[in-house]
Design a protein around this motif. Sequence first.
Motif, PDB file in Angstrom:
ATOM      1  N   PRO A  18       0.818  -1.222   0.000  1.00 27.36           N
ATOM      2  CA  PRO A  18       0.000   0.000   0.000  1.00 27.36           C
ATOM      3  C   PRO A  18       0.850   1.271   0.000  1.00 27.36           C
ATOM      4  N   LEU A  19       1.934   1.274   0.765  1.00 28.38           N
ATOM      5  CA  LEU A  19       2.846   2.421   0.789  1.00 28.38           C
ATOM      6  C   LEU A  19       3.553   2.564  -0.550  1.00 28.38           C
ATOM      7  N   HIS A  20       3.972   1.444  -1.108  1.00 33.03           N
ATOM      8  CA  HIS A  20       4.678   1.462  -2.399  1.00 33.03           C
ATOM      9  C   HIS A  20       3.799   2.076  -3.480  1.00 33.03           C
ATOM     10  N   GLN A  21       2.557   1.658  -3.535  1.00 34.94           N
ATOM     11  CA  GLN A  21       1.661   2.167  -4.559  1.00 34.94           C
ATOM     12  C   GLN A  21       1.336   3.646  -4.333  1.00 34.94           C
ATOM     13  N   LEU A  22       1.191   4.051  -3.091  1.00 33.50           N
ATOM     14  CA  LEU A  22       0.908   5.457  -2.809  1.00 33.50           C
ATOM     15  C   LEU A  22       2.084   6.334  -3.225  1.00 33.50           C
ATOM     16  N   LEU A  23       3.296   5.879  -2.926  1.00 35.84           N
ATOM     17  CA  LEU A  23       4.480   6.649  -3.308  1.00 35.84           C
ATOM     18  C   LEU A  23       4.608   6.759  -4.828  1.00 35.84           C
TER      19      LEU A  23
END
Length: 351
Positions: free
Chosen positions: A324-329
């Motif tokens: 989720p963090l990877h995609q948001l970044l």
Amino acid sequence: MPADPRAQRLQEWTQTWLGRQQQWSQPVGDLQVVSGDASFRRYFRQPLKISTLIAVDAPPEKEDCGPFVAIARSLHGHGLCVPEVLAWSSQEGFMLLTDLGDTLLRDELADDTVSTLYGAAMTALVQMQSCPAPTNYFLPSYDRERLLTEMRLLSDWFIPKFLGLSLSDEQAQTLEQQFALIAERVTEQPTVFVHRDYHSRNLMLTPTGELGIIDFQDAVRGPITYDLASLLRDAYVVWPAADVARWVQQFRDELIANNALSPMVSAEQFQAWFDWIAAQRHLKVVGIFARLSLRDGKHGYLADIPLVYRYLLDEIADYAELQPLHQLLISLLPAFLARYPEAQKLLGDYL
């Protein structure tokens, strides 16, 4: 030397102190500007008849030198090569230190030297991690709240103020959940003395060939891989991933050989520790570099954001829990590249 009142007063203070000493030769000429840094400290060199000393201006209303002085004495007593504090005026915010020279490790790193130099830095790091806390200064803990506060620099400064973006409620919640997960995982690591900024611009090669350590005043008790991540995933220099992975395991082996880590900690677990704390650090650093530009007018660090952002994306890419963090970044990249098109060559392949 700049003709400003604090520099003039520092000159007088330094020469008065030297005039009372017998073990140091007398000053020759005025203070010479060495550098400033990301804080409000300024550094000057005082030439002597034999050798030199470093005079520091740290305005007391902006900088508290107490932690630096206490930690320097502990590190020096533990056998590490750090500037020795010869004199300190807490009232005026002046210090006089031994001089480690001008040679930053960053300037000596090359393909044929990096393994040797990083080997020396990792050996010093193993020693530093066992440094006892100062007797007259409480070494803070790198606890969950401190870790979260640091990561929130991304959502407080980089996203809304640097990129000019507003997160949806769902995105903001996702970030908080991912920050909490990272904080939970990294606090599971063994805790040691942590420098907090152990990288190639804060390590030096002294004229006698020793590895010198500077800028340690923000030290804490924290995760065992934190300083290693600072060293090997340095915001100012990048090395092949295979070399970094090899050095990570070299450090693990050295810890085990020094009875500083249980052999039960596998190579895979140690690598994961390293990646997760590196992600925490880089979330913080992106926010700090944005804040240094926007709040403090120090824009030179902006050029280092693309590499740090690339590190961040790469180190969380293979961990399912951090997707989720990877995609948001990644979703922030178009706005970042519009704001900073020079980052295209480092980050464009993620789009």
